[in-house]
Motif scaffolding. Sequence first.
Motif, PDB file in Angstrom:
ATOM      1  N   CYS A   1      -7.301  -4.128  -5.086  1.00  0.00           N
ATOM      2  CA  CYS A   1      -7.648  -2.821  -5.632  1.00  0.00           C
ATOM      3  C   CYS A   1      -7.608  -2.934  -7.150  1.00  0.00           C
ATOM      4  O   CYS A   1      -7.090  -3.909  -7.691  1.00  0.00           O
ATOM      5  CB  CYS A   1      -6.693  -1.737  -5.135  1.00  0.00           C
ATOM      6  SG  CYS A   1      -4.960  -2.010  -5.517  1.00  0.00           S
TER       7      CYS A   1
ATOM      8  N   VAL B   1       0.667   4.188  -2.780  1.00  0.00           N
ATOM      9  CA  VAL B   1       0.415   5.586  -2.413  1.00  0.00           C
ATOM     10  C   VAL B   1       1.467   6.490  -3.048  1.00  0.00           C
ATOM     11  O   VAL B   1       1.146   7.549  -3.583  1.00  0.00           O
ATOM     12  CB  VAL B   1       0.393   5.756  -0.870  1.00  0.00           C
ATOM     13  CG1 VAL B   1       0.487   7.218  -0.474  1.00  0.00           C
ATOM     14  CG2 VAL B   1      -0.856   5.114  -0.290  1.00  0.00           C
TER      15      VAL B   1
ATOM     16  N   ASN C   1      -9.513  -2.433  -0.892  1.00  0.00           N
ATOM     17  CA  ASN C   1     -10.523  -3.127  -0.103  1.00  0.00           C
ATOM     18  C   ASN C   1      -9.825  -4.201   0.735  1.00  0.00           C
ATOM     19  O   ASN C   1      -9.344  -5.196   0.187  1.00  0.00           O
ATOM     20  CB  ASN C   1     -11.568  -3.750  -1.037  1.00  0.00           C
ATOM     21  CG  ASN C   1     -12.648  -4.463  -0.288  1.00  0.00           C
ATOM     22  OD1 ASN C   1     -12.929  -4.179   0.868  1.00  0.00           O
ATOM     23  ND2 ASN C   1     -13.265  -5.433  -0.956  1.00  0.00           N
TER      24      ASN C   1
ATOM     25  N   LYS D   1       0.828  -1.204   0.000  1.00  0.00           N
ATOM     26  CA  LYS D   1       0.000   0.000   0.000  1.00  0.00           C
ATOM     27  C   LYS D   1       0.865   1.259   0.000  1.00  0.00           C
ATOM     28  O   LYS D   1       0.587   2.209  -0.744  1.00  0.00           O
ATOM     29  CB  LYS D   1      -0.936   0.023   1.204  1.00  0.00           C
ATOM     30  CG  LYS D   1      -1.819   1.267   1.215  1.00  0.00           C
ATOM     31  CD  LYS D   1      -2.734   1.311   2.409  1.00  0.00           C
ATOM     32  CE  LYS D   1      -3.568   2.582   2.376  1.00  0.00           C
ATOM     33  NZ  LYS D   1      -4.415   2.686   3.569  1.00  0.00           N
TER      34      LYS D   1
ATOM     35  N   LEU E   1      -7.993  -0.565 -11.136  1.00  0.00           N
ATOM     36  CA  LEU E   1      -8.009   0.694 -11.872  1.00  0.00           C
ATOM     37  C   LEU E   1      -8.593   0.424 -13.248  1.00  0.00           C
ATOM     38  O   LEU E   1      -8.090  -0.425 -13.986  1.00  0.00           O
ATOM     39  CB  LEU E   1      -6.586   1.253 -12.003  1.00  0.00           C
ATOM     40  CG  LEU E   1      -6.443   2.581 -12.741  1.00  0.00           C
ATOM     41  CD1 LEU E   1      -7.149   3.699 -11.972  1.00  0.00           C
ATOM     42  CD2 LEU E   1      -4.967   2.909 -12.936  1.00  0.00           C
TER      43      LEU E   1
ATOM     44  N   PRO F   1      -0.896   6.273  -6.980  1.00  0.00           N
ATOM     45  CA  PRO F   1      -1.977   6.607  -6.049  1.00  0.00           C
ATOM     46  C   PRO F   1      -3.371   6.399  -6.624  1.00  0.00           C
ATOM     47  O   PRO F   1      -4.337   6.262  -5.863  1.00  0.00           O
ATOM     48  CB  PRO F   1      -1.721   8.083  -5.732  1.00  0.00           C
ATOM     49  CG  PRO F   1      -0.896   8.591  -6.862  1.00  0.00           C
ATOM     50  CD  PRO F   1      -0.079   7.434  -7.332  1.00  0.00           C
ATOM     51  N   GLU F   2      -3.504   6.325  -7.932  1.00  0.00           N
ATOM     52  CA  GLU F   2      -4.812   6.113  -8.532  1.00  0.00           C
ATOM     53  C   GLU F   2      -5.438   4.772  -8.117  1.00  0.00           C
ATOM     54  O   GLU F   2      -6.655   4.603  -8.167  1.00  0.00           O
ATOM     55  CB  GLU F   2      -4.735   6.230 -10.068  1.00  0.00           C
ATOM     56  CG  GLU F   2      -3.781   5.280 -10.748  1.00  0.00           C
ATOM     57  CD  GLU F   2      -2.321   5.749 -10.837  1.00  0.00           C
ATOM     58  OE1 GLU F   2      -1.602   5.218 -11.696  1.00  0.00           O
ATOM     59  OE2 GLU F   2      -1.897   6.618 -10.053  1.00  0.00           O
TER      60      GLU F   2
ATOM     61  N   THR G   1      -5.234   3.562  -5.024  1.00  0.00           N
ATOM     62  CA  THR G   1      -5.546   3.550  -3.595  1.00  0.00           C
ATOM     63  C   THR G   1      -7.011   3.863  -3.288  1.00  0.00           C
ATOM     64  O   THR G   1      -7.493   3.498  -2.218  1.00  0.00           O
ATOM     65  CB  THR G   1      -4.617   4.508  -2.818  1.00  0.00           C
ATOM     66  OG1 THR G   1      -4.799   5.839  -3.305  1.00  0.00           O
ATOM     67  CG2 THR G   1      -3.166   4.102  -2.967  1.00  0.00           C
ATOM     68  N   LYS G   2      -7.707   4.485  -4.213  1.00  0.00           N
ATOM     69  CA  LYS G   2      -9.130   4.796  -3.984  1.00  0.00           C
ATOM     70  C   LYS G   2      -9.992   3.544  -3.879  1.00  0.00           C
ATOM     71  O   LYS G   2     -11.078   3.581  -3.317  1.00  0.00           O
ATOM     72  CB  LYS G   2      -9.665   5.668  -5.123  1.00  0.00           C
ATOM     73  CG  LYS G   2      -9.047   7.032  -5.194  1.00  0.00           C
ATOM     74  CD  LYS G   2      -9.625   7.799  -6.364  1.00  0.00           C
ATOM     75  CE  LYS G   2      -8.478   8.453  -7.098  1.00  0.00           C
ATOM     76  NZ  LYS G   2      -8.781   8.844  -8.437  1.00  0.00           N
ATOM     77  N   THR G   3      -9.496   2.445  -4.450  1.00  0.00           N
ATOM     78  CA  THR G   3     -10.309   1.224  -4.488  1.00  0.00           C
ATOM     79  C   THR G   3      -9.803   0.129  -3.552  1.00  0.00           C
ATOM     80  O   THR G   3     -10.284  -0.998  -3.612  1.00  0.00           O
ATOM     81  CB  THR G   3     -10.373   0.669  -5.925  1.00  0.00           C
ATOM     82  OG1 THR G   3      -9.045   0.313  -6.346  1.00  0.00           O
ATOM     83  CG2 THR G   3     -10.981   1.688  -6.878  1.00  0.00           C
TER      84      THR G   3
END
Length: 136
Positions: free
Chosen positions: A35, A15, A26, A11, A37, A19-20, A22-24
């Motif tokens: 995660c 980050v 789980n 992680k 994209l 970083p795109e 990291t929004k997902t």
Amino acid sequence: MNQKRFSELIKSFLVQKFPEFTKTINYKDDNSFDCDLRSPTNEFSIWIATYNSEITIGLEDPSGKTDIHTHISCYEEEDINNALTDLATEINNITKGKTLLYHSDRIGYQWTNDINLILKRKNTFENIRVYNWNVN
């Protein structure tokens, strides 16, 4: 290395470098996470998972299957830099169009870094559709 520490390291890398994703993120009960994209064309996605203290990276094809993947092993924390370099290479190959997703009416969805393989298959009168990260 335990699962929690392994996931923390992955992680932290995401980050900093990607970083795109990291929004997902789980998290699962075992402290692993996944995660993904979506491609700019929204037809497929890259996914990353940290199950069993190894990195798995793959593509989810347009039909929603996640069979196309590879594993990046990291047995000791001292090996993490090599594993993260491999992960970055895989992500960059996909997002820069070096790794292509394609569909063959004979074998289904596959990925390759060898455009000649796709051209060879097309020359056998096989129906092939190529998916690129940025263009289709």
